[in-house]
Write a protein that holds these residues in place. Structure first.
Motif, short mmCIF file in Angstrom:
data_model
loop_
_atom_site.label_atom_id
_atom_site.label_comp_id
_atom_site.label_asym_id
_atom_site.label_seq_id
_atom_site.Cartn_x
_atom_site.Cartn_y
_atom_site.Cartn_z
N VAL B 316 0.84 -1.20 0.00
CA VAL B 316 0.00 0.00 0.00
C VAL B 316 0.88 1.25 0.00
O VAL B 316 0.62 2.22 -0.72
N THR B 330 -11.60 -11.62 3.45
CA THR B 330 -10.47 -10.71 3.42
C THR B 330 -10.85 -9.29 3.00
O THR B 330 -10.01 -8.40 3.02
N GLY B 331 -12.11 -9.10 2.64
CA GLY B 331 -12.48 -7.79 2.10
C GLY B 331 -13.07 -6.85 3.13
O GLY B 331 -12.66 -5.70 3.25
N LEU B 332 -14.03 -7.34 3.90
CA LEU B 332 -14.82 -6.43 4.72
C LEU B 332 -14.76 -6.77 6.20
O LEU B 332 -14.63 -7.93 6.58
N THR B 340 -17.08 3.06 7.76
CA THR B 340 -15.79 2.66 8.29
C THR B 340 -15.04 1.77 7.31
O THR B 340 -13.83 1.89 7.14
N LEU B 344 -11.31 2.81 5.47
CA LEU B 344 -10.26 2.12 6.23
C LEU B 344 -8.88 2.17 5.57
O LEU B 344 -7.86 2.28 6.24
N THR B 345 -8.87 2.09 4.24
CA THR B 345 -7.58 2.00 3.56
C THR B 345 -6.84 3.33 3.51
O THR B 345 -5.67 3.38 3.16
N LEU B 347 -7.19 6.27 5.92
CA LEU B 347 -7.57 7.15 7.02
C LEU B 347 -6.70 8.39 7.07
O LEU B 347 -7.11 9.44 7.52
N LYS B 398 -14.00 0.77 -1.23
CA LYS B 398 -12.89 0.84 -0.29
C LYS B 398 -11.57 1.04 -1.01
O LYS B 398 -10.75 1.87 -0.60
N TRP B 399 -11.36 0.34 -2.10
CA TRP B 399 -10.08 0.49 -2.79
C TRP B 399 -10.06 1.67 -3.74
O TRP B 399 -9.01 2.26 -4.00
#
Ligand SMILES: Nc1ncnc2c1ncn2[C@@H]1O[C@H](COP(=O)(O)OP(=O)(O)OP(=O)(O)O)[C@@H](O)[C@H]1O
Ligand SMILES: [Mg+2]
Lengths: 308, 484
Positions: B316, B330-332, B340, B344-345, B347, B398-399
Motif C-alpha cells: 500500500v 479478506t475484504g470487509l 468505516t 479504512l484504507t 484514514l 474501499k479500494w
C-alpha cells in the motif's frame, strides 16, 4: 435499539431502586465511596475496552495491578518522591501490557492463553520479589490520590473522567481506535487493507497495561500499602464491566460509555448489597448472575447477526 | 406446482427486504430468478430453504401450505440450496462438509471411509479439481463454491436452489454446472437459478421471475422475454450490456514485474487482463505482488523504482491496491458500518493532527455508495447486513477511495448486477484516465475481453502468452487450456 439502551436503563433502574430501598444510599458519603470503590475497576475496564474491541483479552490485569502497585510503593518506600513512585507504577503496568501484546503478536498465540500464562508469571514474580510481605510506611501525602477530595469530589473521580475522556477520544477519533475496531471485526481484512496490525495490537495492550498501572497506584493509595496479593479476581470483574456495557468478546464492539455504565452497575450492585445487609456470599452469586445475563445478551445480539 | 411462494413479506430490523415476493416453480423446470443487487432474491430463497421466517405470505409445497421453521425441515422435504456466500465449516474437510448433517454411520461411529469414497466419486464425476480430504479453509472462493454445489446435489431430492453458483467459476466449471442443472431437470427435479451473468440465462433457463425492490414484477416463459426486456424489469430503465472501452495511449510504465514465472509491464492508463483456468495462479500472482506470499527471486518496480514488498503495508505504501476475491473473509469488516469499511484504507486523508474528522468521512463514503448504486439503509449500516452484490460494491469503494497508482482487481465484479457493472467499468475507466494502471483478474472471459487492452494468459502458475486486442474467447481459452 432497546438492546443498546438496555445497560443504561438497568443502571438508572438500579439507582432509583436503591434510592428507594435504602435511606443511606443517596448521601454524599455513600456516593463518593461508591465512586472510589468503582474507580479502580473502572479505569482498568477502560483499558480492557480497547483490548476487547481489538479482538483480544487480558486475563493478567489483576496481576499487573498488584505488580504495579507493589513496584510503585516500593519505590516510594526507598525514598523516591510520590510523583516518581507513581511513574514507576505506570511504567510497570505499561511494561507488562507491552509484553502481553508482543507475545500474542510475535508468537501468534491466542491472547487468552498468553495472558493466562503471564497472569501466573506476574503473580509469581510479585510474590517472590516481595517475599509475600506488603510495603508499608508510605509517605502520608500519597493517600491524597485514593482518598483525597478536590472541590468536594473524590480525586479519583477526576482521574476516572480524564481517563474515560482520553480513551473515548482514542477509540472514536484516532487511527488507533479505528484500527482497533477493524482488527477486532476482521483481522484478516485489516491485514489486507495494509494496516500495521501488529503495531496497533501491541499498542492497545500497552495502553491497557498503563491504565492498570494507574489503577494499581490508586488501589495502593486507598489501602496505604503495597499489597502483593492485591487485585485477585479483578480481571473477571473488569471483563464483566466491558461485556455488560456492550463489548463483544468476539471483537469489534464496545464503547467507553458502555463500559462506564457496566462498571457502575457492578459497583452499585456491590454497594446495594452492603447497604441492604445482604451477605457477601450472596453478593458474589448476584454478580455472577449479572455476568451471565450480560453475556446472554451478547450472544443474542450475535445470533441475530448470524441469522441475517 | 412443486413450490409456491405467495405474497411473501420480510423485513430486517424495520428495513424492508421483501415487499411482495412471488415465485412458483414446477418439477422438471429450471426457473431463473433475476433482480438487481438487494432486490431480495437471496432473502426469498432463504425463506424457501427454511433459513428465514417470512413476516407474511404463504409457502405451498405440492399445493399444501407448509411452514419451514428450520433448514432441517426444508431438507426433510428434499430442498437444498447452494449459498451465495460460503456456509461451509472451514475446519472440516471437503468430504465432511459434503456430508455435514447426513453423516453415514457404522454402528455409533462415523463411517469416514465411505464419506471420502463417495465424495471422491462425486468430485470425479464432475471433474472438479478437488480432493475429498482437503480442508475447506485453504480453498479459494471458486473451490468452495464447488464444494457447496456437491453438498447441495448430494442432499437435494426434489428442489435445488442455486444462488449465484457460477459467480467465481471460470468457463469450464460453469459448463459443468450447466450440465448438472440439466441432469437434475431431466430427473424431474425443480431448479431455481439466480445469476447476474446475462449470457448464462438462455443456456439453462426455462422460465423466469424478476424481482425489483422486493416485489415480483414479472414472471413467465424465458422465450417470451428479450434480454433488454428483462433488464428493463430489473432496473427500470435501459442499460447497455455491451461495454465498449476506447483504449488510451499508454503512459509511463507504472508496474514492471520480472519474476521467474511472470514477466510483464503495465503502463499508466492501461487495463491489463489476467486470464486462466481455475488454479492457473492468477490470484497467487496478485498475492505475491501485494506482499502476501514471498516473491522469491526477481524484481518488481513501481513507477520505475525497484520496491521490496514483504507485507500488504509495504504494498500500500508503494502505491498498490488489491481488491481480493473473497469479500467476506479478506475484504470487509462485516460488523462495522459501510462508512468505516470504505475509509479504512486511507484514514490518513481524513486525519488532521492525529484526529479523525468524521464529517469528512461521510462525504466520500456517501458519494461512492451513490455512484455504485449500493442499496443500503444508510452509510451506518453494518457491511455484513448488505446483500452479496452490495458487499462487493463496498469492497470496490474501499479500494477506489485509496487512490492508488496500481490496482490489482481480483474478480472485481463478482456478483454485481448488470446496471452497476456498467458503472464499475466506467469507474475503472476513470482511474485509467487519471493515470492509474490496472491489472484485472476475471473468470468472466467475455467481460475481460470487453475491457482489457491486453490479456495475459496464465497456465500452471506462469504467464505463457500475451494477447493484444483484438483477440477472441477461443484464442484465450486455447492458451489457457492447452498451452500452445
Ligand atoms: N440480515 C439482514 N439485516 C438487514 N438487512 C438485510 C439482511 N439481509 C438482507 N438485508 C437487506 O435485504 C435486501 C435484500 O437482500 P438480498 O440479499 O435478498 O438481495 P439479493 O437480491 O440477493 O442481492 P444480490 O444480488 O446482491 O445478492 C437488501 O437491501 C439487504 O440490505
Ligand atoms: Mg443475493
Amino acid at each position: 435499539m432497546l438492546q443498546r439502551l438496555l445497560p443504561f436503563l438497568s443502571l438508572i433502574a438500579l439507582f432509583v431502586g436503591l434510592s428507594i430501598a435504602s435511606p443511606h444510599f443517596l448521601t454524599g458519603i455513600n456516593l463518593s465511596s461508591v465512586a472510589r470503590q468503582t474507580a479502580v475497576i473502572n479505569i482498568m475496564a477502560l483499558g480492557m475496552t480497547l483490548v476487547i474491541v481489538a479482538g483480544g483479552i487480558d486475563l493478567s490485569v489483576g496481576a499487573i495491578l498488584a505488580f504495579a502497585g507493589f513496584m510503585g510503593t516500593r519505590a516510594m518506600e526507598s525514598g523516591l518522591p510520590i510523583a516518581a513512585g507513581m511513574l514507576v507504577g505506570l511504567a510497570a503496568g505499561f511494561f507488562w501490557g507491552l509484553a502481553n501484546g508482543l507475545l500474542t503478536v510475535r508468537l501468534r498465540i491466542a491472547p487468552f492463553i498468553v495472558t493466562l500464562g503471564t497472569l501466573g508469571i506476574i503473580r509469581g514474580l510479585t510474590l517472590v520479589y516481595s517475599g509475600g510481605l506488603p510495603v508499608v510506611g508510605l509517605p502520608r501525602g500519597f493517600s491524597f490520590l485514593g482518598e483525597g477530595t478536590l472541590l468536594k469530589l473524590p480525586v479519583v473521580l477526576y482521574l476516572l473522567v480524564l481517563c474515560a475522556l482520553v480513551t473515548h477520544i482514542i477509540l472514536q477519533y484516532t487511527k488507533l481506535g479505528r484500527y482497533a475496531y477493524a482488527i477486532g471485526s476482521n483481522r484478516e481484512a485489516a491485514v489486507y487493507s495494509g494496516i500495521p496490525v501488529g503495531f496497533h495490537t501491541v499498542a492497545v495492550y500497552a495502553i491497557s497495561g498503563m491504565l492498570t498501572g494507574l489503577a494499581g497506584m490508586i488501589e495502593a493509595s486507598r489501602l496505604m500499602t503495597g499489597q502483593p496479593t492485591a487485585g485477585q479476581g479483578y480481571e473477571l470483574q473488569v471483563i464483566a464491566a466491558v461485556v455488560i456495557g456492550g463489548g463483544s468478546l468476539s471483537g469489534g464492539e464496545g464503547s467507553v460509555v458502555g463500559t462506564l455504565i457496566g462498571a457502575f452497575i457492578m459497583g452499585l450492585l456491590a454497594n446495594g448489597c452492603d447497604l441492604l445487609g445482604i451477605s457477601p456470599y450472596i453478593q458474589q452469586a448476584v454478580i455472577g448472575a449479572v455476568i451471565i445475563l450480560a453475556v446472554t445478551f451478547d450472544q443474542l445480539r450475535k445470533r441475530r447477526f448470524e441469522k441475517a | 406446482m412443486l413450490l409456491e411462494l405467495a405474497a411473501i413479506k420480510k423485513s430486517f430490523n424495520g428495513v424492508c427486504a421483501l415487499e411482495d415476493g412471488n415465485l412458483a416453480v414446477q418439477a422438471g423446470e429450471v426457473h431463473l430468478l433475476l433482480g438487481e443487487n438487494g432486490a431480495g432474491k437471496s432473502t426469498l430463497m432463504k425463506i424457501a430453504a427454511g433459513m428465514h421466517q417470512p413476516d407474511a405470505g404463504e409457502i405451498r409445497w405440492q399445493g399444501r401450505p407448509v411452514r419451514l421453521r428450520r433448514p432441517a425441515e426444508a431438507a426433510s422435504i428434499g430442498v437444498a440450496m447452494v449459498h451465495q456466500e460460503s456456509l461451509l465449516a472451514p475446519h472440516l474437510t471437503v468430504a465432511e462438509n459434503i456430508f455435514l448433517g447426513r453423516e453415514p454411520l457404522k454402528g455409533a461411529l462415523l463411517d469416514r471411509r465411505r464419506m471420502e469414497r463417495e465424495s471422491a466419486a462425486l468430485l470425479g464425476e464432475h471433474r472438479f479439481p478437488l480432493q475429498a480430504q482437503w480442508r475447506v479453509e485453504r480453498l479459494s472462493p471458486a473451490q468452495k463454491q464447488l464444494v457447496e454445489i456437491c453438498r447441495a446435489i448430494h442432499n437435494a431430492s426434489s428442489l435445488l436452489i442455486f444462488d449465484e453458483p457460477t459467480s467465481s467459476l471460470s468457463q469450464e466449471e460453469t459448463g459443468e454446472v450447466f450440465r448438472i442443472v440439466r441432469t437434475l431437470r431431466e430427473r424431474g427435479m425443480g431448479v431455481i437459478y439466480i445469476t447476474h451473468r446475462m449470457e448464462e440465462l438462455r443456456a439453462v433457463g426455462d422460465r423466469v421471475t424478476i424481482l425489483r425492490d422486493g416485489r415480483t414484477v414479472a414472471t413467465g416463459d424465458l422465450a417470451d422475454f428479450s434480454t433488454e426486456q428483462m433488464i428493463r424489469y430489473m432496473v427500470g430503465r435501459e442499460v447497455p450490456t455491451l461495454y465498449e472501452r476506447t483504449p488510451l495511449e499508454p503512459g509511463t510504465e507504472l508496474l514492471r514485474v520480472e519474476l521467474p514465472n511472470a514477466s510483464f509491464r503495465v503502463h499508466a492508463g492501461e487495463m491489463v487482463g489476467l486470464a486462466g483456468l481455475m488454479g492457473a495462479g492468477r490470484t497467487e500472482l496478485c498475492r505475491v505482488l501485494f506482499g502476501l506470499d514471498p516473491a522469491g527471486d526477481g524484481e518488481v518496480c513501481v513507477e520505475g523504482r525497484p520496491v521490496r514488498i514483504h507485507s500488504p503495508r509495504d504494498a500500500v505504501a508503494a502505491g498498490l491496491a488489491f481488491l481480493t476475491e473473497d469479500r467476506q473473509q479478506t475484504g470487509l469488516a462485516l460488523r462495522l458500518p459501510i462508512r468505516t469499511n470504505v475509509t479504512l484504507t486511507y484514514l490518513a486523508s481524513l486525519t488532521r493532527a492525529g484526529f479523525l474528522h468524521s464529517r469528512w468521512e461521510a462525504r466520500p463514503a456517501r458519494a461512492l455508495m451513490e455512484r455504485l448504486r449500493v442499496r443500503a439503509a444508510s452509510i451506518e449500516q453494518w457491511a455484513g447486513r448488505l446483500s452479496g452484490g452490495n458487499q462487493q460494491k463496498i469492497v470496490l469503494a474501499k479500494w477506489l477511495f485509496r487512490q492508488a497508482r496500481v490496482f490489482l482487481f481480483d474478480e472485481p465484479t463478482r456478483g454485481i448486477d448488470v446496471a452497476a457493472k456498467a458503472e464499475v467499468f466506467a469507474l475503472m475507466d476513470e482511474l485509467a484516465h487519471n493515470g492509474a494502471a490496472i491489472l484485472m483478474v476475471s473468470s468472466e472471459l467475455p467481460e475481460l475481453l470487453q475491457v482489457a487492452d491486453r490479456i495475459l494468459v496464465m497456465r500452471g502458475g506462469r504467464i505463457i502468452k500475451e494477447l493484444a486486442r483484438p483477440t477472441t474467447q477461443e484464442e484465450v481459452m486455447r492458451y489457457a487450456a492447452v498451452g500452445e
